[in-house]
Write an enzyme that holds these catalytic residues in place. Structure first.
Site, PDB file in Angstrom:
ATOM      1  N   GLY A  84       0.855  -1.177   0.000  1.00  0.00           N
ATOM      2  CA  GLY A  84       0.000   0.000   0.000  1.00  0.00           C
ATOM      3  C   GLY A  84       0.889   1.225   0.000  1.00  0.00           C
ATOM      4  O   GLY A  84       2.033   1.162   0.471  1.00  0.00           O
ATOM      5  N   GLN A  89       3.699   9.712   0.702  1.00  0.00           N
ATOM      6  CA  GLN A  89       4.911   8.876   0.767  1.00  0.00           C
ATOM      7  C   GLN A  89       5.788   9.051  -0.470  1.00  0.00           C
ATOM      8  O   GLN A  89       6.929   8.567  -0.487  1.00  0.00           O
ATOM      9  CB  GLN A  89       4.543   7.400   0.937  1.00  0.00           C
ATOM     10  N   CYS A 136       6.074  -0.110   7.572  1.00  0.00           N
ATOM     11  CA  CYS A 136       5.708   1.013   6.703  1.00  0.00           C
ATOM     12  C   CYS A 136       6.914   1.380   5.853  1.00  0.00           C
ATOM     13  O   CYS A 136       8.030   1.465   6.374  1.00  0.00           O
ATOM     14  CB  CYS A 136       5.296   2.199   7.571  1.00  0.00           C
ATOM     15  N   LEU A 137       6.692   1.618   4.556  1.00  0.00           N
ATOM     16  CA  LEU A 137       7.799   1.994   3.672  1.00  0.00           C
ATOM     17  C   LEU A 137       8.473   3.285   4.141  1.00  0.00           C
ATOM     18  O   LEU A 137       9.634   3.514   3.856  1.00  0.00           O
ATOM     19  CB  LEU A 137       7.306   2.160   2.237  1.00  0.00           C
ATOM     20  N   HIS A 178      -4.146   1.739   7.742  1.00  0.00           N
ATOM     21  CA  HIS A 178      -2.785   2.282   7.704  1.00  0.00           C
ATOM     22  C   HIS A 178      -2.671   3.387   6.642  1.00  0.00           C
ATOM     23  O   HIS A 178      -2.121   4.461   6.907  1.00  0.00           O
ATOM     24  CB  HIS A 178      -1.820   1.117   7.409  1.00  0.00           C
ATOM     25  N   GLU A 179      -3.199   3.115   5.443  1.00  0.00           N
ATOM     26  CA  GLU A 179      -3.060   4.082   4.338  1.00  0.00           C
ATOM     27  C   GLU A 179      -3.923   5.320   4.565  1.00  0.00           C
ATOM     28  O   GLU A 179      -3.498   6.442   4.273  1.00  0.00           O
ATOM     29  CB  GLU A 179      -3.404   3.435   2.993  1.00  0.00           C
ATOM     30  N   HIS A 182      -2.218   7.637   6.985  1.00  0.00           N
ATOM     31  CA  HIS A 182      -1.133   8.421   6.369  1.00  0.00           C
ATOM     32  C   HIS A 182      -1.630   9.781   5.889  1.00  0.00           C
ATOM     33  O   HIS A 182      -0.964  10.801   6.068  1.00  0.00           O
ATOM     34  CB  HIS A 182      -0.596   7.691   5.122  1.00  0.00           C
TER      35      HIS A 182
HETATM   36 ZN   LIG Z   1       2.950   3.394   5.659  1.00  0.00          ZN
END
Ligand SMILES: [Zn+2]
Length: 217
Positions: A84, A89, A136-137, A178-179, A182
């Site tokens: 995701g 991001q 998380c990236l 989660h997304e 963000h």
């Molecule tokens: Zn994330």
């Protein structure tokens, strides 16, 4: 969101009955896979970059620009091996996320949501928290246990401005939450205890991401 960490499987059940990896099995896909001849991967912003720590803007124009952004977001998510990705991001100040994420039944969910809003659970539906390992990236190389509701519904719009509703269970419910978080300026580590958050930041400081990131100024 980052791919499931191996530790995830310590906390899951019924995996014994799944076919072994590599064995031919039909994978059900819900949603539309992106056209990977379009778009360019961009580097990922990381913890500390202001764009990740504030609410980003609503999308108001549903045009070619937002479609091109979605193409870039899919490319960026796949390049970083994520499941995701939110627009901030890759440094874009707009409420958009993309996903290509499995649920706990092996169904693969693929799509995008613009201006997402996490819906309240319907009356009568019991709030069940699922344990799980999350990454998380934008917090590269770190993982932490974080209980989350095992069911989530997000409403929003698609790239043409049509209203959409995405429902998820298990790991995919985790991804939807989660997304959406963000785009309102929250990382999963903001939901951890002070001690676990500190540990996640230590993991990030000690690790090296396997994908391109934006250096914090
Ligand atoms: Zn994330």
């Amino acid at each position: 969101m980052a791919e499931q960490h191996d530790h995830q499987h310590d906390h899951q059940h019924d995996h014994d009955h799944e076919p072994a990896q590599g064995e031919a099995q039909p994978v059900k896909v819900v949603g539309e896979e992106p056209d990977l001849s379009k778009g360019t991967a961009r580097p990922i912003t990381v913890y500390g970059n202001p764009v990740l720590h504030r609410e980003v803007k609503d999308v108001t124009a549903f045009d070619g620009e937002v479609s091109a952004l979605i193409d870039d977001m899919f490319q960026s998510m796949y390049a970083a091996e994520g499941v995701g990705l939110a627009a901030n991001q890759i440094g874009v100040d707009l409420k958009v996320f993309v996903y290509d994420c499995p649920d706990d039944e092996g169904v693969r969910h693929v799509g995008h949501v613009i201006n997402p809003v996490l819906e309240e659970l319907p009356a009568g539906r019991k709030r069940v928290l699922a344990d799980g390992n999350e990454g998380c990236l934008s917090v590269p190389t770190a993982y932490a246990e974080l209980p989350r509701p095992d069911y989530a519904v997000v409403t929003g719009q698609d790239k043409d401005g049509n209203p959409i509703r995405v429902e998820g269970t298990g790991f995919f419910a985790r991804c939807l939450q989660h997304e959406t978080d963000h785009l309102y300026g929250f990382l999963y580590i903001d939901k951890l205890s002070k001690r676990d958050r500190k540990d996640a930041l230590r993991q990030m400081a000690e690790g090296t991401p396997r994908y391109a990131t934006v250096a914090n100024g």
